[in-house]
Scaffold this active site. Structure first.
Site, short mmCIF file in Angstrom:
data_model
loop_
_atom_site.label_atom_id
_atom_site.label_comp_id
_atom_site.label_asym_id
_atom_site.label_seq_id
_atom_site.Cartn_x
_atom_site.Cartn_y
_atom_site.Cartn_z
N ASP A 9 0.85 -1.20 0.00
CA ASP A 9 0.00 0.00 0.00
C ASP A 9 0.88 1.24 0.00
OD1 ASP A 9 -2.25 -1.56 0.22
OD2 ASP A 9 -2.89 -0.77 2.17
N LYS A 20 -8.22 0.57 -5.16
CA LYS A 20 -9.40 -0.01 -4.50
C LYS A 20 -10.69 0.68 -4.91
CE LYS A 20 -6.96 -1.20 -0.18
NZ LYS A 20 -6.97 -2.66 -0.13
N GLY A 67 -5.12 -2.98 8.83
CA GLY A 67 -4.83 -1.80 9.63
C GLY A 67 -4.62 -2.07 11.11
N ARG A 112 -6.04 -20.65 7.50
CA ARG A 112 -6.34 -22.00 7.98
C ARG A 112 -7.74 -22.43 7.54
NH1 ARG A 112 -2.57 -24.61 10.76
NH2 ARG A 112 -1.18 -23.42 12.10
N GLY A 154 -2.89 -7.23 8.46
CA GLY A 154 -2.18 -7.35 9.72
C GLY A 154 -0.75 -7.82 9.61
N SER A 185 -0.64 -1.25 6.01
CA SER A 185 -0.09 -0.25 6.92
C SER A 185 1.28 -0.67 7.46
CB SER A 185 -1.06 -0.07 8.09
OG SER A 185 -2.39 -0.08 7.60
#
Lengths: 295, 201
Positions: free
Chosen positions: A25, A82, A154, A166, A215, A237
């Site tokens: 990003d 996006k 984020g 998973r 994440g 991020s």
């Protein structure tokens, strides 16, 4: 001889070329160049990274076309952008700008709480998020040419990305062990088209490339997702909200290629400065969980 | 016929290296993934896959395999590059990232992303009689084309782009083969067979 654009092979093939890579990003030209120099396979041009969307709140929309065009002019690698879930006019605009991939993303505020974009209407390929196999197959049925597991964008907390990888992997493995006559019920239960369920059961994998997102903040996170079977990673991020974006970007690229070599991943992890502070997903109140957007 | 005991590697830093390995498996060749110098040293021939050429260069330099590959190519190792791989084999590139380096070896000038952005990507049938009697299904993804070829370069296929000019999209020079398109994502293995049977001999 006849030339065909926008075929499934051309759209899915584009994602094949991104495999083993990191998509970063970026919010301006300077960051886009840092990403390209660090070895990113593509950049996602957006006005606010997910951590800022979270912090600032409000409605998050498609980025300003000027900002996207400036990034397209600055780098030679693919540029993605996006559109809001269901906002097919934002997608039309992005296609007209010549972006290389559209992310119909839960990170932006959804426009349509029932339908996603009919992605078959477009020449440009789409990537969509998914938390489970049924959701992934519904998106593919709508024309998505690439899937990314959603994670929780984020946050810098990789736990949801793990859960989703998973989940998707587990459901694929379960399908491959089923009798053919059980696949009808499996399709019903996961609310996915039977033909795609049957194809996944036969091949043991999605018919499109599967990346991970949400994440990922360290080289170890990136390598973990690759070992979990991701074809590549999106880092939102995690890079530009860290202390030393240049080094961290390059370290994540190395760890994504050499994900099976702890020495390389370890060396890449040295002296990167502060990682993004992050938020524990468990502390997020339900309305702020982006991964629950998508139907 | 594929030379007996020919060991083929596929550069596996980034890109669609698995598809090349599968294509080679369909030609009865067990290829290995090459990321390290010791893996490079164990192969007789190399394929450079599709992917992002800037990423491949950056990783090859970081992990100190860039110069060893360049030297092997210069010393005659049969090498095939598709798309990003074609860029990596070209002596000269235009519309590239500033200062972008290549392994080189092929006396050609390649224009990066020549056919345009992803919305301009396409598939079509092309004719390459030296490779196959039947048309080859060619998938062009943000593909380069060859702008100039040196006198020792054989053009195996050309394609007329929207600029109305016919550009070389498959070329060979001695032990080096390059295509602007991606045969590895189709089930037509004629380019891989040509590489194994003709270029690697």
């Amino acid at each position: 001889m006849a030339q065909e654009s926008g075929t499934s092979r051309v759209k899915r093939g584009m994602a094949e070329m991104l495999k083993g890579g990191v998509i970063m990003d970026v919010v301006n030209v300077e960051q886009a160049k840092i990403a390209e120099d660090a070895g990113a396979v593509a950049v996602m041009a957006l006005e606010r990274v997910p951590a800022d969307i979270r912090a600032q709140g409000g409605v998050a929309r498609m980025s300003d076309p000027d900002m996207i065009a400036a990034i397209q002019a600055a780098v030679s690698i693919p540029v993605m952008a996006k559109a809001r879930i269901g906002h097919f006019v934002e997608a039309q605009i992005l296609q007209s700008l010549g972006v290389d991939y559209i992310d119909e993303s839960e990170v932006l505020t959804p426009t349509d709480y029932t339908n996603h974009i009919n992605k078959w209407d477009f020449t440009v390929p789409f990537v969509c998020g998914a938390t489970n196999l049924g959701e992934a197959l519904r998106r593919i049925n709508e024309g998505a040419a690439m899937i990314r597991s959603k994670g929780e964008a984020g946050t810098g907390d990789v736990s949801n990305a793990m859960t989703h990888m998973r989940q998707i992997g587990g459901e694929i493995r379960r399908l491959t062990s089923m009798r053919e006559d059980e696949l009808y019920v499996a399709a019903k239960e996961m609310q996915a088209p039977y033909d795609l369920v049957k194809e996944v059961a036969a091949n043991g994998k999605l018919p499109v490339v599967l990346f991970t997102a949400g994440g990922i903040a360290t080289p170890a996170d990136a390598a973990l997702m690759m070992q979990m079977g991701a074809d590549g990673v999106f880092i939102g991020s995690g890079i530009f909200k860290s202390g030393d974006p240049k080094r961290r970007a390059s370290a994540c690229v190395k760890a994504t290629t050499f994900f099976n070599d702890p020495k390389v991943v370890g060396d890449a992890s040295r002296g990167l400065g502060e990682a993004m502070v992050g938020i524990n997903v468990a502390d997020l109140p339900a309305p702020h969980r982006l991964s629950e957007r998508g139907w | 016929m594929v030379a007996k005991n020919l060991r083929v590697g596929v550069l596996a830093l980034q890109g669609d290296f698995r598809e090349h390995i599968e294509a080679l498996a369909n030609c009865q060749v067990d290829a290995i993934e090459v990321r390290r110098v010791k893996e490079l040293d164990s192969v007789d021939a190399l394929i450079i896959p599709g992917g992002e050429s800037t990423t491949i260069v950056s990783l090859a330099k970081t992990f100190e395999i860039f110069t060893p590959i360049k030297k092997r190519i210069a010393a005659g190792m049969p090498t095939y590059g598709s798309c990003a791989g074609m860029i990596m084999l070209a002596d000269h590139i235009v519309a590239a990232k500033e200062g972008q380096e290549t392994f080189g070896g092929l006396d050609i000038t390649v224009r990066r992303n020549a056919f345009g952005r992803q919305v301009d990507s396409f598939e079509t049938d092309i004719s390459a009689p030296a490779i196959s009697n039947a048309p080859i299904r060619a998938v062009f993804i943000r593909a380069p084309w060859v702008e100039n070829v040196g006198k020792n370069v054989e053009v195996l296929a050309s394609y007329e782009a929207s600029d109305g000019i016919s550009h070389a999209v498959a070329v060979r020079q001695d032990h080096l083969l390059a295509t602007a398109f991606h045969p590895e994502i189709t089930d037509d293995y004629s380019v891989h067979r040509y590489f194994l049977d003709k270029v690697c001999k």
